[in-house]
Design an enzyme around this catalytic site. Structure first.
Site, PDB file in Angstrom:
ATOM      1  CE  LYS A   1      -0.416  -0.428   5.025  1.00  0.00           C
ATOM      2  NZ  LYS A   1      -1.317  -0.829   6.123  1.00  0.00           N
TER       3      LYS A   1
ATOM      4  CE1 TYR B   1      13.516  30.939   5.110  1.00  0.00           C
ATOM      5  CE2 TYR B   1      13.862  28.587   4.735  1.00  0.00           C
ATOM      6  CZ  TYR B   1      13.615  29.862   4.244  1.00  0.00           C
ATOM      7  OH  TYR B   1      13.491  30.055   2.904  1.00  0.00           O
TER       8      TYR B   1
HETATM    9  C1  LIG Z   1      -0.666  -1.933   6.579  1.00  0.00           C
HETATM   10  C2  LIG Z   1      -1.284  -3.210   6.947  1.00  0.00           C
HETATM   11  C3  LIG Z   1      -0.493  -4.343   7.174  1.00  0.00           C
HETATM   12  C4  LIG Z   1       1.023  -4.289   7.180  1.00  0.00           C
HETATM   13  O1  LIG Z   1       1.481  -3.587   8.317  1.00  0.00           O
HETATM   14  P1  LIG Z   1       3.024  -3.570   8.702  1.00  0.00           P
HETATM   15  O2  LIG Z   1       3.048  -3.039  10.079  1.00  0.00           O
HETATM   16  O3  LIG Z   1       3.690  -2.645   7.739  1.00  0.00           O
HETATM   17  O4  LIG Z   1       3.499  -4.945   8.562  1.00  0.00           O
HETATM   18  C5  LIG Z   1      -1.130  -5.535   7.442  1.00  0.00           C
HETATM   19  N1  LIG Z   1      -2.479  -5.612   7.483  1.00  0.00           N
HETATM   20  C6  LIG Z   1      -3.268  -4.547   7.284  1.00  0.00           C
HETATM   21  C7  LIG Z   1      -4.737  -4.693   7.366  1.00  0.00           C
HETATM   22  C8  LIG Z   1      -2.706  -3.311   7.011  1.00  0.00           C
HETATM   23  O5  LIG Z   1      -3.492  -2.255   6.798  1.00  0.00           O
END
Ligand SMILES: *Cc1c(COP(=O)(O)O)cnc(C)c1O
Length: 356
Positions: A35, A253
């Site tokens: 994702k 800054y």
């Molecule tokens: C993002 C996500 C994962 C993976 O999470 P990590 O902590 O990066 O391993 C697994 N399951 C779901 C439902 C997620 O949204």
């Protein structure tokens, strides 16, 4: 000449990390979580190196389509499911597996007439209270899904809120087990932290994300130091100017950092416009010329300043690593009050990406 800031992706490290996941969960299928554009790495760049997985899991329907267009024919799981009825046509057309977490999705599925049955992940809320049916609805929802002609295989799923703690999954695990005791079929519970630290949660499918990219699910680099995971992304740039500061001179800054003694300062072509955290304070580690030094003053959009006083060999053109092979992203994130997850995801589109 291109601006020197770039993200170098080590695809061999990605493959290696997937093989580490296989060793941690030898009896489970692996959903490679990609994702948020593969946690900022770029789905196009990385999916092929991860294609030894059993399926790709993501949130964005467009990214699922991209994987199909790129030639991936294996399973693809939408972790938040579909957002409206029109997405169901896309799920059917591209043969996606969808999470079902709420009543509105059940009603849409009930109306659907796909060309082939849709595989679903039935999500139970075991205590995180983001997505999922309440535990006591698991049985009736399962039966409803089972009786829908539009639905194919059903996998039971939940997600942990505290899998980075030693007993962090106990309560949710118990809730899930009780709620699903009478329901057959495969299960998927483990995120990265549970894949590493809670083998009793592996079941048929694990869902690792962050560890594939070589960063820590807890946000602490030390917690994965002995796992053999390797960082995939290195964010590097170069020193493009050097300033000699006298006591009392200020940097950047807000004049947030003022020299108390003579300082030699390197200006690095990287800033928050590249995804470097603007809130990183003075002292945040930066790797340069084989050594660690620290950030000085406020990070600006295109530049940041580092202390070169103890590094006389560092000069204009000297390479700098903001995070990566020599400096875990989690250490930088921790100094800036965030997680490696956020820094990786925030890599800006203007940063050139190169794969090795
Ligand atoms: C993002 C996500 C994962 C993976 O999470 P990590 O902590 O990066 O391993 C697994 N399951 C779901 C439902 C997620 O949204």
């Amino acid at each position: 000449m291109p601006r020197p800031v770039r993200a170098t992706l080590d695809l061999a490290a990605l493959r290696h990390n997937l093989s580490r996941v296989r060793q941690y969960a030898p009896h489970s299928g692996v959903w490679a979580v990609v994702k948020a554009n593969a946690y900022g790495h770029g789905l196009r760049h990385v999916w092929h190196a991860l294609s030894g997985c059993d399926g790709f899991a993501l949130i964005e329907p467009e990214a699922a389509v991209l994987l199909r267009e790129e030639g991936w024919t294996g399973p693809v799981l939408l972790l938040e499911g579909f957002f409206d009825g029109a997405d169901l046509a896309l799920i059917d057309r591209y043969r996606l597996t969808t999470t079902v977490h709420s009543e509105y999705q059940l009603s849409m599925l009930e109306q659907a007439t796909p060309d082939q049955p849709i595989n679903v992940y039935l999500k139970i809320n075991s205590g995180m209270n983001r997505l999922g049916f309440p535990p006591h609805h698991a049985d009736p929802v399962y039966r409803r899904l089972r009786d829908m002609p539009a639905v194919g295989e059903i996998t039971l799923m939940t997600h942990f809120a505290n899998a980075d703690n030693p007993h962090g999954i106990d309560a949710q695990f118990q809730v899930f087990r009780q709620a699903t005791a009478d329901i057959p079929g495969p299960r998927s519970l483990a995120n990265s932290a549970a894949t590493l630290w809670h083998p009793q949660s592996h079941f048929q499918w694990v869902r690792p994300g962050i560890i594939l990219y070589g960063a820590s699910p807890s946000g602490r680099a030390a917690d994965i130091a002995t796992t053999g995971l390797q960082p995939v992304m290195s964010l590097t740039s170069e020193i493009i100017a050097v300033q000699e500061m006298r006591p009392g001179d200020a940097i950047g800054y807000g004049s947030r950092y003022r020299a108390e003694r003579p300082l030699r300062v390197g200006i690095v072509a990287c800033g928050y416009g590249d995804g470097y955290p603007r809130h990183a304070p003075s002292g945040t580690p930066v790797w340069v010329a084989g050594e660690r030094t620290g950030l000085l003053g406020a990070v600006s959009m295109d530049m940041l300043a580092i202390d070169l006083t103890a590094l006389p060999g560092a000069d204009i053109g000297t390479p700098v690593e903001l995070w990566g092979k020599h400096l875990p992203v989690d250490e930088v994130a921790q100094a800036a009050g965030t997680l490696g997850y956020e820094l990786l995801c925030a890599l800006a589109p203007r940063v050139a990406v190169e794969t090795v």
